[in-house]
Design a protein around this motif. Structure first.
Motif, PDB file in Angstrom:
ATOM      1  N   THR A  28       0.020  14.196   4.514  1.00 38.22           N
ATOM      2  CA  THR A  28      -0.844  15.351   4.275  1.00 38.22           C
ATOM      3  C   THR A  28      -2.148  14.966   3.600  1.00 38.22           C
ATOM      4  O   THR A  28      -3.104  15.715   3.642  1.00 38.22           O
ATOM      5  N   ARG A  29      -2.174  13.793   2.975  1.00 38.99           N
ATOM      6  CA  ARG A  29      -3.391  13.346   2.316  1.00 38.99           C
ATOM      7  C   ARG A  29      -3.680  11.932   2.769  1.00 38.99           C
ATOM      8  O   ARG A  29      -2.788  11.095   2.841  1.00 38.99           O
ATOM      9  N   SER A  30      -4.939  11.659   3.094  1.00 39.76           N
ATOM     10  CA  SER A  30      -5.317  10.321   3.533  1.00 39.76           C
ATOM     11  C   SER A  30      -5.036   9.298   2.436  1.00 39.76           C
ATOM     12  O   SER A  30      -5.185   9.584   1.247  1.00 39.76           O
ATOM     13  N   PHE A  31      -4.640   8.130   2.850  1.00 39.55           N
ATOM     14  CA  PHE A  31      -4.437   7.039   1.910  1.00 39.55           C
ATOM     15  C   PHE A  31      -5.787   6.537   1.424  1.00 39.55           C
ATOM     16  O   PHE A  31      -6.703   6.320   2.209  1.00 39.55           O
ATOM     17  N   ASP A  32      -5.902   6.347   0.120  1.00 38.74           N
ATOM     18  CA  ASP A  32      -7.149   5.822  -0.429  1.00 38.74           C
ATOM     19  C   ASP A  32      -7.388   4.388   0.040  1.00 38.74           C
ATOM     20  O   ASP A  32      -8.508   3.971   0.261  1.00 38.74           O
ATOM     21  N   SER A  33      -6.323   3.632   0.166  1.00 32.90           N
ATOM     22  CA  SER A  33      -6.438   2.229   0.505  1.00 32.90           C
ATOM     23  C   SER A  33      -5.783   1.943   1.857  1.00 32.90           C
ATOM     24  O   SER A  33      -4.627   2.275   2.080  1.00 32.90           O
ATOM     25  N   MET A  34      -6.568   1.355   2.742  1.00 31.82           N
ATOM     26  CA  MET A  34      -6.078   0.942   4.056  1.00 31.82           C
ATOM     27  C   MET A  34      -6.505  -0.489   4.283  1.00 31.82           C
ATOM     28  O   MET A  34      -7.564  -0.924   3.812  1.00 31.82           O
ATOM     29  N   GLY A  35      -5.711  -1.217   5.048  1.00 36.55           N
ATOM     30  CA  GLY A  35      -6.053  -2.608   5.295  1.00 36.55           C
ATOM     31  C   GLY A  35      -5.708  -3.059   6.694  1.00 36.55           C
ATOM     32  O   GLY A  35      -4.914  -2.416   7.399  1.00 36.55           O
ATOM     33  N   PRO A  86     -11.946 -18.332  18.703  1.00 36.55           N
ATOM     34  CA  PRO A  86     -10.543 -18.599  19.052  1.00 36.55           C
ATOM     35  C   PRO A  86      -9.611 -18.538  17.833  1.00 36.55           C
ATOM     36  O   PRO A  86      -8.445 -18.141  17.972  1.00 36.55           O
ATOM     37  N   GLU A  87     -10.133 -18.872  16.674  1.00 39.45           N
ATOM     38  CA  GLU A  87      -9.320 -18.840  15.447  1.00 39.45           C
ATOM     39  C   GLU A  87      -8.946 -17.416  15.034  1.00 39.45           C
ATOM     40  O   GLU A  87      -8.085 -17.222  14.168  1.00 39.45           O
ATOM     41  N   ASP A  88      -9.566 -16.432  15.626  1.00 37.33           N
ATOM     42  CA  ASP A  88      -9.225 -15.036  15.343  1.00 37.33           C
ATOM     43  C   ASP A  88      -8.017 -14.559  16.140  1.00 37.33           C
ATOM     44  O   ASP A  88      -7.537 -13.435  15.933  1.00 37.33           O
ATOM     45  N   THR A  89      -7.534 -15.382  17.053  1.00 37.43           N
ATOM     46  CA  THR A  89      -6.379 -15.008  17.856  1.00 37.43           C
ATOM     47  C   THR A  89      -5.170 -14.773  16.970  1.00 37.43           C
ATOM     48  O   THR A  89      -4.784 -15.638  16.175  1.00 37.43           O
ATOM     49  N   ALA A  90      -4.583 -13.588  17.084  1.00 33.17           N
ATOM     50  CA  ALA A  90      -3.443 -13.217  16.238  1.00 33.17           C
ATOM     51  C   ALA A  90      -2.961 -11.830  16.624  1.00 33.17           C
ATOM     52  O   ALA A  90      -3.631 -11.110  17.375  1.00 33.17           O
ATOM     53  N   MET A  91      -1.824 -11.460  16.068  1.00 30.30           N
ATOM     54  CA  MET A  91      -1.392 -10.075  16.101  1.00 30.30           C
ATOM     55  C   MET A  91      -2.025  -9.395  14.896  1.00 30.30           C
ATOM     56  O   MET A  91      -1.928  -9.901  13.778  1.00 30.30           O
ATOM     57  N   TYR A  92      -2.667  -8.276  15.135  1.00 26.33           N
ATOM     58  CA  TYR A  92      -3.350  -7.552  14.070  1.00 26.33           C
ATOM     59  C   TYR A  92      -2.568  -6.291  13.710  1.00 26.33           C
ATOM     60  O   TYR A  92      -2.158  -5.527  14.595  1.00 26.33           O
ATOM     61  N   TYR A  93      -2.399  -6.091  12.413  1.00 21.57           N
ATOM     62  CA  TYR A  93      -1.646  -4.959  11.898  1.00 21.57           C
ATOM     63  C   TYR A  93      -2.512  -4.135  10.956  1.00 21.57           C
ATOM     64  O   TYR A  93      -3.249  -4.700  10.149  1.00 21.57           O
ATOM     65  N   CYS A  94      -2.386  -2.832  11.044  1.00 22.15           N
ATOM     66  CA  CYS A  94      -2.995  -2.017  10.001  1.00 22.15           C
ATOM     67  C   CYS A  94      -1.910  -1.588   9.033  1.00 22.15           C
ATOM     68  O   CYS A  94      -0.715  -1.563   9.373  1.00 22.15           O
ATOM     69  N   ALA A  95      -2.323  -1.281   7.837  1.00 23.26           N
ATOM     70  CA  ALA A  95      -1.377  -0.936   6.789  1.00 23.26           C
ATOM     71  C   ALA A  95      -2.001   0.072   5.842  1.00 23.26           C
ATOM     72  O   ALA A  95      -3.216   0.074   5.642  1.00 23.26           O
ATOM     73  N   ALA A  96      -1.150   0.898   5.272  1.00 25.24           N
ATOM     74  CA  ALA A  96      -1.589   1.921   4.327  1.00 25.24           C
ATOM     75  C   ALA A  96      -0.926   1.684   2.978  1.00 25.24           C
ATOM     76  O   ALA A  96       0.266   1.371   2.913  1.00 25.24           O
ATOM     77  N   SER A  97      -1.732   1.844   1.952  1.00 26.84           N
ATOM     78  CA  SER A  97      -1.240   1.581   0.602  1.00 26.84           C
ATOM     79  C   SER A  97      -1.243   2.858  -0.220  1.00 26.84           C
ATOM     80  O   SER A  97      -2.148   3.681  -0.109  1.00 26.84           O
ATOM     81  N   SER A  98      -0.250   2.977  -1.088  1.00 32.06           N
ATOM     82  CA  SER A  98      -0.187   4.120  -1.989  1.00 32.06           C
ATOM     83  C   SER A  98      -1.007   3.904  -3.248  1.00 32.06           C
ATOM     84  O   SER A  98      -1.035   4.768  -4.116  1.00 32.06           O
ATOM     85  N   VAL A  99      -1.662   2.754  -3.337  1.00 32.97           N
ATOM     86  CA  VAL A  99      -2.502   2.488  -4.507  1.00 32.97           C
ATOM     87  C   VAL A  99      -3.616   3.520  -4.565  1.00 32.97           C
ATOM     88  O   VAL A  99      -4.330   3.721  -3.582  1.00 32.97           O
ATOM     89  N   ARG A 100      -3.742   4.165  -5.700  1.00 36.98           N
ATOM     90  CA  ARG A 100      -4.793   5.164  -5.887  1.00 36.98           C
ATOM     91  C   ARG A 100      -5.609   4.850  -7.142  1.00 36.98           C
ATOM     92  O   ARG A 100      -6.070   5.753  -7.850  1.00 36.98           O
ATOM     93  N   ASN A 101      -5.793   3.574  -7.380  1.00 36.95           N
ATOM     94  CA  ASN A 101      -6.560   3.119  -8.540  1.00 36.95           C
ATOM     95  C   ASN A 101      -7.451   1.980  -8.085  1.00 36.95           C
ATOM     96  O   ASN A 101      -6.957   0.964  -7.570  1.00 36.95           O
ATOM     97  N   VAL A 103      -9.249  -0.241  -9.666  1.00 40.01           N
ATOM     98  CA  VAL A 103      -9.063  -1.527 -10.339  1.00 40.01           C
ATOM     99  C   VAL A 103      -7.821  -2.230  -9.810  1.00 40.01           C
ATOM    100  O   VAL A 103      -7.833  -3.445  -9.576  1.00 40.01           O
ATOM    101  N   ASP A 104      -6.770  -1.460  -9.606  1.00 35.97           N
ATOM    102  CA  ASP A 104      -5.536  -2.029  -9.060  1.00 35.97           C
ATOM    103  C   ASP A 104      -5.807  -2.587  -7.663  1.00 35.97           C
ATOM    104  O   ASP A 104      -5.383  -3.700  -7.319  1.00 35.97           O
ATOM    105  N   TRP A 105      -6.503  -1.809  -6.837  1.00 31.07           N
ATOM    106  CA  TRP A 105      -6.803  -2.270  -5.486  1.00 31.07           C
ATOM    107  C   TRP A 105      -7.663  -3.522  -5.524  1.00 31.07           C
ATOM    108  O   TRP A 105      -7.410  -4.497  -4.829  1.00 31.07           O
TER     109      TRP A 105
END
Length: 128
Positions: A28-35, A86-101, A103-105
């Motif tokens: 319901t609320r966007s994650f502050d931190s995404m990677g 070519p060195e960028d070849t990889a499986m790419y994943y997105c991720a969401a973090s519950s960090v909402r600070n 400084v912590d991020w």
């Protein structure tokens, strides 16, 4: 439940570009931190780019070539990849973090344990 679905991967020649998308749902609320992370065969997963609200950071190898952005209205985060190597070849994943600070991020934005939700990945292959 929270779901992240990546798309936009593919095969390109060196010097080309791709834009990855990660569509989120189930929250319901966007994650502050995404990677964005990637993992090449035989290598450990590494952080590529991370965004905390409007702040961004990148691993050194992609600085100046990759850009992370987000559209909270669409619950989507993007990774624009230019000048691919070519060195960028990889499986790419997105991720969401519950960090909402900030400084912590900022202390280490690529620690995997800070990310609670992961997509299934999209393959990027760059040929020379």
């Amino acid at each position: 439940q929270v779901q992240l679905v990546e798309s936009g991967g593919g095969s390109v020649q060196a010097g080309g570009s791709l834009r990855l998308s990660c569509a989120g749902s189930g929250f319901t609320r966007s994650f502050d931190s995404m990677g964005w992370f990637r993992q090449a065969p035989g290598k450990e997963r590494e952080g590529v780019a991370s965004a905390y609200i409007s702040s961004t950071t990148y691993t050194d190898s992609v600085k100046g070539r990759f850009t992370i952005s987000r559209d909270n209205a669409k619950n989507t985060v993007y990774l624009q990849m230019n000048s691919l190597e070519p060195e960028d070849t990889a499986m790419y994943y997105c991720a969401a973090s519950s960090v909402r600070n900030f400084v912590d991020w900022r202390s280490n934005p690529f620690l995997s344990y800070k990310y609670n939700y992961w997509g299934q990945g999209t393959q990027v292959t760059v040929s020379s």
